[in-house]
Motif scaffolding. Structure first.
Motif, PDB file in Angstrom:
ATOM      1  N   UNK A 173      19.302  29.977  32.241  1.00  0.00           N
ATOM      2  CA  UNK A 173      18.625  30.936  31.361  1.00  0.00           C
ATOM      3  C   UNK A 173      18.315  32.230  32.098  1.00  0.00           C
ATOM      4  N   UNK A 174      17.755  32.108  33.296  1.00  0.00           N
ATOM      5  CA  UNK A 174      17.361  33.297  34.070  1.00  0.00           C
ATOM      6  C   UNK A 174      18.559  34.177  34.407  1.00  0.00           C
ATOM      7  N   UNK A 175      19.678  33.550  34.755  1.00  0.00           N
ATOM      8  CA  UNK A 175      20.851  34.312  35.202  1.00  0.00           C
ATOM      9  C   UNK A 175      21.835  34.594  34.075  1.00  0.00           C
ATOM     10  N   UNK A 176      21.514  34.065  32.872  1.00  0.00           N
ATOM     11  CA  UNK A 176      22.405  34.225  31.710  1.00  0.00           C
ATOM     12  C   UNK A 176      23.828  33.773  32.050  1.00  0.00           C
ATOM     13  N   UNK A 177      23.903  32.608  32.675  1.00  0.00           N
ATOM     14  CA  UNK A 177      25.203  32.043  33.067  1.00  0.00           C
ATOM     15  C   UNK A 177      25.376  30.713  32.346  1.00  0.00           C
ATOM     16  N   UNK A 178      26.540  30.474  31.733  1.00  0.00           N
ATOM     17  CA  UNK A 178      26.754  29.188  31.048  1.00  0.00           C
ATOM     18  C   UNK A 178      26.955  28.063  32.062  1.00  0.00           C
ATOM     19  N   UNK A 179      26.712  26.832  31.629  1.00  0.00           N
ATOM     20  CA  UNK A 179      26.953  25.680  32.496  1.00  0.00           C
ATOM     21  C   UNK A 179      28.431  25.563  32.844  1.00  0.00           C
ATOM     22  N   UNK A 180      29.300  25.954  31.900  1.00  0.00           N
ATOM     23  CA  UNK A 180      30.741  25.880  32.122  1.00  0.00           C
ATOM     24  C   UNK A 180      31.446  26.939  31.285  1.00  0.00           C
ATOM     25  N   UNK A 181      32.548  27.446  31.812  1.00  0.00           N
ATOM     26  CA  UNK A 181      33.357  28.399  31.050  1.00  0.00           C
ATOM     27  C   UNK A 181      34.806  28.291  31.505  1.00  0.00           C
ATOM     28  N   UNK A 182      35.725  28.626  30.605  1.00  0.00           N
ATOM     29  CA  UNK A 182      37.140  28.650  30.994  1.00  0.00           C
ATOM     30  C   UNK A 182      37.410  29.965  31.704  1.00  0.00           C
ATOM     31  N   UNK A 183      38.095  29.889  32.824  1.00  0.00           N
ATOM     32  CA  UNK A 183      38.403  31.116  33.563  1.00  0.00           C
ATOM     33  C   UNK A 183      39.511  31.886  32.855  1.00  0.00           C
ATOM     34  N   UNK A 184      39.409  33.232  32.811  1.00  0.00           N
ATOM     35  CA  UNK A 184      40.529  34.043  32.309  1.00  0.00           C
ATOM     36  C   UNK A 184      41.764  33.818  33.185  1.00  0.00           C
ATOM     37  N   UNK A 185      42.945  34.049  32.643  1.00  0.00           N
ATOM     38  CA  UNK A 185      44.201  33.780  33.354  1.00  0.00           C
ATOM     39  C   UNK A 185      44.256  34.508  34.694  1.00  0.00           C
ATOM     40  N   UNK A 186      43.823  35.765  34.716  1.00  0.00           N
ATOM     41  CA  UNK A 186      43.849  36.547  35.957  1.00  0.00           C
ATOM     42  C   UNK A 186      42.990  35.917  37.044  1.00  0.00           C
ATOM     43  N   UNK A 187      41.832  35.413  36.631  1.00  0.00           N
ATOM     44  CA  UNK A 187      40.917  34.772  37.584  1.00  0.00           C
ATOM     45  C   UNK A 187      41.497  33.456  38.097  1.00  0.00           C
ATOM     46  N   UNK A 188      42.191  32.742  37.200  1.00  0.00           N
ATOM     47  CA  UNK A 188      42.838  31.486  37.612  1.00  0.00           C
ATOM     48  C   UNK A 188      43.880  31.746  38.695  1.00  0.00           C
ATOM     49  N   UNK A 189      44.700  32.772  38.488  1.00  0.00           N
ATOM     50  CA  UNK A 189      45.745  33.106  39.470  1.00  0.00           C
ATOM     51  C   UNK A 189      45.131  33.496  40.807  1.00  0.00           C
ATOM     52  N   UNK A 190      44.054  34.274  40.739  1.00  0.00           N
ATOM     53  CA  UNK A 190      43.387  34.726  41.960  1.00  0.00           C
ATOM     54  C   UNK A 190      42.844  33.543  42.753  1.00  0.00           C
ATOM     55  N   UNK A 191      42.205  32.601  42.047  1.00  0.00           N
ATOM     56  CA  UNK A 191      41.635  31.430  42.734  1.00  0.00           C
ATOM     57  C   UNK A 191      42.738  30.566  43.327  1.00  0.00           C
TER      58      UNK A 191
END
Length: 439
Positions: free
Chosen positions: A27-45
């Motif tokens: 709640x404080x950081x406005x971050x979800x427990x889980x999210x699907x990474x965008x394709x660009x982020x997947x390639x980078x990782x």
């Protein structure tokens, strides 16, 4: 006392505290427990999978969900509602922090249980324990170890390793004891977990990053394994096969609900998928294994098996003899019974010994002992299929430093005396405490 009584008292409320901490961070950081990474982020990782340690994400706002000292406070407040303080004369005299009357071994029982650690038995990690010259014992021990490996006898390996493992054979012996092999399907399973990491970002990923940065990355022995630690722990968080250990674990895996469906079980999922929320220091369960295994899927399998056999017991509330509650009670009972002057002195100056030793036991001494000594200690955990040796070693460390500890006048001074364990030799300490000092 039964495990269910213990669990009903505190485990549930402790789990709720952990979840509350995790949810408030969301709640404080406005971050979800889980999210699907965008394709660009997947390639980078994927491209930087083998060099994640070079990444420097901003983790300043993330905090460990809990630290060992928080967990200790929960254990100190444990009570058995079926037990009145006057019920047991023997326990009424227990002056330690743990107030749950569990049966723990005394020195004669420990001597019998750890009989292979006796003064007349050859041990790796001790230079002059028997009449046999150490190099002769070591050569013969290596020969027997090679025979055990040739025969692929898991029970024989477990018995053999009670006297310590030769460095060159340790990785294979541990794998044999843990029934770990390198089948193609195991490698494929690890690759599937890796794919899940690449595709989905979990909040616990940041907790893992943070923990590695706070612990292993600052450790002289383990900082070189930073990339391995991320790989293993990120895959571990996605591994639903780990959930099976909750069948014999007093804890319950945390659940998350699809948005708008809170409380509806058909919309519940375990979070993280393995059911284990990492705490401060969790990565130190993996770090020593990196010295033995350099192939990621094998390293992963070994860690997972070590966790579901042993390490989970160090951060869950139960009455199991290898559970952290029993280990704390065993440690305090050994000190109070066999080193009473030291125990009472430390208690009087507000330096309850358990407040110092708890962090050692909860991390199985990882990060506190020199790695060669730690691996000799973990040999015996596997050999005896028990974590009780952690409590015995903790008491032995206090016995070894007793003269200095008798002179301190505060908790801070006692902590200073015991701040550096990196020069200690584990096996002589255990032998002297169990078989020479205490009667």
């Amino acid at each position: 006392m039964t495990l269910t009584v213990l669990r009903s008292t505190r485990q549930g409320s402790w789990e709720k505290r952990i979840l509350k901490s995790l949810n408030s961070m969301c709640t404080e950081l406005s971050i979800p427990l889980a999210r699907k990474r965008p394709v660009g982020e997947q390639k980078e990782l994927l491209n930087k999978w083998n060099e994640m340690g070079t990444d420097e994400p901003d983790l300043s706002l993330f905090r460990p969900v809990y630290a060992p000292k928080d967990f200790l406070e929960v254990l100190i407040n444990l009570r058995n509602p079926n037990y009145e303080s006057g019920d047991s004369l023997s326990f009424r005299t227990h002056l330690g922090l743990i107030q749950v009357p569990l049966k723990v071994k005394d020195i004669p029982e420990l001597k019998e249980f750890f009989v292979e650690l006796g003064l007349t038995t050859g041990q790796l990690g001790i230079d002059d324990s028997t009449q046999v010259p150490p190099e002769l014992f070591e050569n013969e021990h290596v020969r027997i170890g090679q025979k055990v490996l040739t025969e692929q006898d898991s029970a024989a390996a477990q018995q053999y390793i009670r006297q310590g493992s030769p460095t060159a054979l340790r990785a294979e012996l541990w794998a044999l004891i843990l029934n770990i092999s390198s089948h193609p399907e195991d490698i494929l399973y690890y690759e599937q977990l890796k794919t899940n990491v690449i595709q989905h970002d979990l909040l616990v990923d940041s907790l893992i990053y943070k923990d590695v940065k706070l612990t292993a990355s600052n450790d002289d022995y383990y900082f070189v394994f930073e990339d391995y630690l991320y790989q293993v722990l990120l895959c571990f968080s996605r591994d639903t096969s780990v959930l099976s250990h909750f069948a014999y674990n007093s804890a319950s895996p945390p659940k998350s609900y699809i948005r708008g469906k809170l409380g509806l079980e058909e919309y519940a999922v375990f979070y993280p998928p393995n059911g284990v929320i990492p705490f401060h220091g969790f990565s130190m369960y993996v770090a020593p294994l990196c010295f033995l295994y350099h192939e990621p899927s094998k390293l992963y399998q070994i860690f997972r098996e070590m966790y579901v056999r042993f390490f989970f017991r160090l951060h869950s509330i139960s009455s199991h003899p290898s559970g952290i509650v029993s280990l704390c009670l065993l440690f305090e009972t050994l000190l109070q019974t066999y080193l009473p002057q030291l125990f009472y002195h430390l208690r009087e100056i507000g330096a309850q010994p358990l407040r110092i030793s708890f962090k050692w036991m909860v991390r199985a001494f990882s990060g506190y002992l020199a790695t060669d000594q730690l691996l000799l200690l973990w040999d015996r955990i596997l050999g005896y299929n028990s974590l009780e040796i952690l409590a015995v070693l903790a008491a032995a460390v206090f016995a070894f430093r007793a003269v200095n500890l008798m002179e301190v006048t505060s908790l801070a001074a006692a902590e200073a005396v015991l701040a550096d364990l990196s020069t200690l030799k584990v096996m002589p300490l255990l032998q002297i405490f169990l078989f020479a000092t205490v009667t």
